[in-house]
Design a protein around this motif. Structure first.
Motif, PDB file in Angstrom:
ATOM      1  N   GLY A  13      81.276  66.974  63.620  1.00 45.41           N
ATOM      2  CA  GLY A  13      81.998  65.880  62.966  1.00 45.41           C
ATOM      3  C   GLY A  13      82.996  66.402  61.954  1.00 45.41           C
ATOM      4  O   GLY A  13      83.305  67.601  61.898  1.00 45.41           O
ATOM      5  N   THR A  14      83.513  65.496  61.142  1.00 44.05           N
ATOM      6  CA  THR A  14      84.504  65.844  60.131  1.00 44.05           C
ATOM      7  C   THR A  14      84.086  65.270  58.790  1.00 44.05           C
ATOM      8  O   THR A  14      83.313  64.314  58.710  1.00 44.05           O
ATOM      9  CB  THR A  14      85.888  65.282  60.505  1.00 44.05           C
ATOM     10  N   PHE A  15      84.633  65.861  57.739  1.00 43.13           N
ATOM     11  CA  PHE A  15      84.401  65.366  56.384  1.00 43.13           C
ATOM     12  C   PHE A  15      85.689  65.544  55.595  1.00 43.13           C
ATOM     13  O   PHE A  15      85.956  66.590  55.031  1.00 43.13           O
ATOM     14  CB  PHE A  15      83.246  66.113  55.715  1.00 43.13           C
ATOM     15  N   PHE A  16      86.498  64.486  55.586  1.00 44.26           N
ATOM     16  CA  PHE A  16      87.762  64.478  54.861  1.00 44.26           C
ATOM     17  C   PHE A  16      87.646  63.457  53.728  1.00 44.26           C
ATOM     18  O   PHE A  16      88.028  62.299  53.883  1.00 44.26           O
ATOM     19  CB  PHE A  16      88.932  64.127  55.793  1.00 44.26           C
ATOM     20  N   LEU A  17      87.112  63.896  52.605  1.00 47.26           N
ATOM     21  CA  LEU A  17      86.876  62.976  51.498  1.00 47.26           C
ATOM     22  C   LEU A  17      88.176  62.415  50.939  1.00 47.26           C
ATOM     23  O   LEU A  17      88.216  61.262  50.497  1.00 47.26           O
ATOM     24  CB  LEU A  17      86.088  63.691  50.393  1.00 47.26           C
ATOM     25  N   LEU A  18      89.246  63.203  50.958  1.00 47.21           N
ATOM     26  CA  LEU A  18      90.547  62.764  50.436  1.00 47.21           C
ATOM     27  C   LEU A  18      91.619  62.745  51.531  1.00 47.21           C
ATOM     28  O   LEU A  18      92.806  62.724  51.235  1.00 47.21           O
ATOM     29  CB  LEU A  18      91.004  63.683  49.292  1.00 47.21           C
ATOM     30  N   GLY A  19      91.205  62.721  52.794  1.00 43.24           N
ATOM     31  CA  GLY A  19      92.157  62.645  53.893  1.00 43.24           C
ATOM     32  C   GLY A  19      92.745  64.004  54.249  1.00 43.24           C
ATOM     33  O   GLY A  19      92.351  65.047  53.716  1.00 43.24           O
ATOM     34  N   THR A  20      93.721  63.980  55.151  1.00 44.33           N
ATOM     35  CA  THR A  20      94.392  65.202  55.594  1.00 44.33           C
ATOM     36  C   THR A  20      95.901  65.044  55.473  1.00 44.33           C
ATOM     37  O   THR A  20      96.421  63.936  55.279  1.00 44.33           O
ATOM     38  CB  THR A  20      94.037  65.533  57.060  1.00 44.33           C
ATOM     39  N   ASP A  21      96.608  66.179  55.609  1.00 43.10           N
ATOM     40  CA  ASP A  21      98.061  66.156  55.481  1.00 43.10           C
ATOM     41  C   ASP A  21      98.721  66.189  56.864  1.00 43.10           C
ATOM     42  O   ASP A  21      98.060  65.969  57.880  1.00 43.10           O
ATOM     43  CB  ASP A  21      98.532  67.324  54.602  1.00 43.10           C
TER      44      ASP A  21
END
Length: 387
Positions: free
Chosen positions: A158-166
């Motif tokens: 899975g993924t964990f992007f707490l503040l999103g990606t660019d």
């Protein structure tokens, strides 16, 4: 009656003074009266709650840069091409009424053909539990040795992007943690350069006076008459484009220090003008002490606490200066990562309107600058002997 005024009558106790009859000092009074200036400053600073809290925030921020690789869930340049401009994932604890622990929902990706916007929706069918104190992306710790230990890792598969990606699918939280190492260090190195110049030049002007004081004052007035941001831009634009990122970083640091020393020099000058006529300074001169020894061993230590307070109020300006230059693409450049470099991607208003989390790097800048301001105010009050 005589017009000559009579002297007032004073009562004189004929008994000899016995020091043992005086009330002895309590342990708390003795501890206070025998305390050094730095200890008294520490006691006053602890009573200033906002300053103490700000100092704790700054301490945690600077401790975090020592272990940025461990705190970041991903590597600095880890790309996820399937999650470009992915929005922040919310950490949850309960799934369908039952406690699961910290987890996130995965993404379902689609492309809006009308606005050409990437649309991500949560997949609530399966919660993805986060992993703690685990092995993840490999990194080179401080460029010394290879490691892969992280405090928090994304779920398996899975993924964990707490503040999103660019725009390249890189995790914003990880890049902010890595960028703190550069942005916070610029202020410390810059104030070191400013401190050396300000104390040396201001000390000479305050101790000697005369034509030396006039020349230094005119130089300070000329430097302060230039608009700060255009001066930064002109100096940073003079850096060769062929320089390595490390040389550019050192160049920006020196530029910030060369511009910010004037206020500190004036503070040192005014203090030395007042202290050079004191008895302890005259006594040192009569004993044959050289000016360098008098300035650095006798005069500067007497108001060093004020200088430290002034330095804490100068560091935020240097952090903002680096952020502004990097935002305008005149300071640090990729592959170096700083908060200003991260904000450089938020220049396009259309991109910000679609992906507002690209502005999140401005939050640590605001928090650190405010913490320095509050901490500097509290330190200045604690260093004031009349408060």
């Amino acid at each position: 009656m005589s017009d000559v005024p009579r002297e007032p009558q004073h009562y004189v106790n004929p008994a000899a003074w016995d020091p043992y009859l005086e009330a002895p000092l309590t342990a708390q009074q003795e501890r206070y009266f025998l305390a050094s200036q730095w200890r008294i400053m520490w006691w006053k600073l602890k009573r200033h709650r906002l300053a103490a809290l700000s100092g704790l925030v700054l301490l945690l921020a600077y401790l975090s840069i020592l272990v940025s690789e461990v705190l970041a869930p991903y590597g600095l340049d880890s790309r996820h091409t399937g999650h470009i401009y992915a929005p922040p994932q919310q950490v949850r604890f309960f799934h369908e009424g039952s406690f699961v622990g910290p987890y996130v929902y995965g993404y379902q990706y689609s492309l809006d053909m009308e606005s050409m916007r990437r649309v991500y929706t949560e997949d609530r069918s399966q919660p993805q539990r986060l992993r703690f104190f685990c092995r993840g992306d490999s990194y080179k710790f401080w460029g010394l040795f290879q490691a892969d230990f992280h405090v928090v890792c994304p779920p398996q598969g899975g993924t964990f992007f707490l503040l999103g990606t660019d725009r390249l699918g890189r995790d914003m939280l990880s890049r902010i943690l890595y960028g703190a190492r550069i942005s916070l260090t610029v202020g410390l190195l810059g104030i070191t350069v400013s401190f050396i110049l300000g104390i040396t030049i201001g000390g000479l002007a305050g101790y000697y006076g005369g034509w030396v004081d006039n020349v230094v004052n005119r130089l300070i007035e000329v430097i302060q008459s230039f608009p700060q941001l255009p001066l930064w831009m002109a100096l940073s634009a003079s850096l060769p484009v062929t320089w390595s990122p490390i040389l550019v970083f050192l160049g920006i640091t020196i530029i910030l220090g060369l511009v910010e020393w004037t206020g500190l020099a004036r503070s040192v000058r005014s203090k030395l003008l007042a202290l050079r006529e004191e008895d302890f300074c005259v006594a040192a001169q009569l004993m044959g002490a050289r000016p360098r020894r008098i300035i650095f061993r006798h005069l500067l230590p007497s108001f060093m606490s004020h200088l430290i307070a002034s330095a804490t109020l100068t560091i935020p300006g240097m952090i903002l200066g680096e952020t502004a230059l990097s935002f305008l693409n005149l300071g640090l450049r990729p592959p170096v990562t700083s908060w200003g470099v991260l904000l450089n991607e938020a220049q396009n208003i259309n991109v910000v309107a679609l992906y507002p989390w690209l502005l999140i790097p401005v939050l640590p800048v605001i928090i650190v600058v405010l913490a320095f301001q509050f901490f500097g105010d509290g330190l200045r009050d604690a260093a004031d002997p009349y408060r």
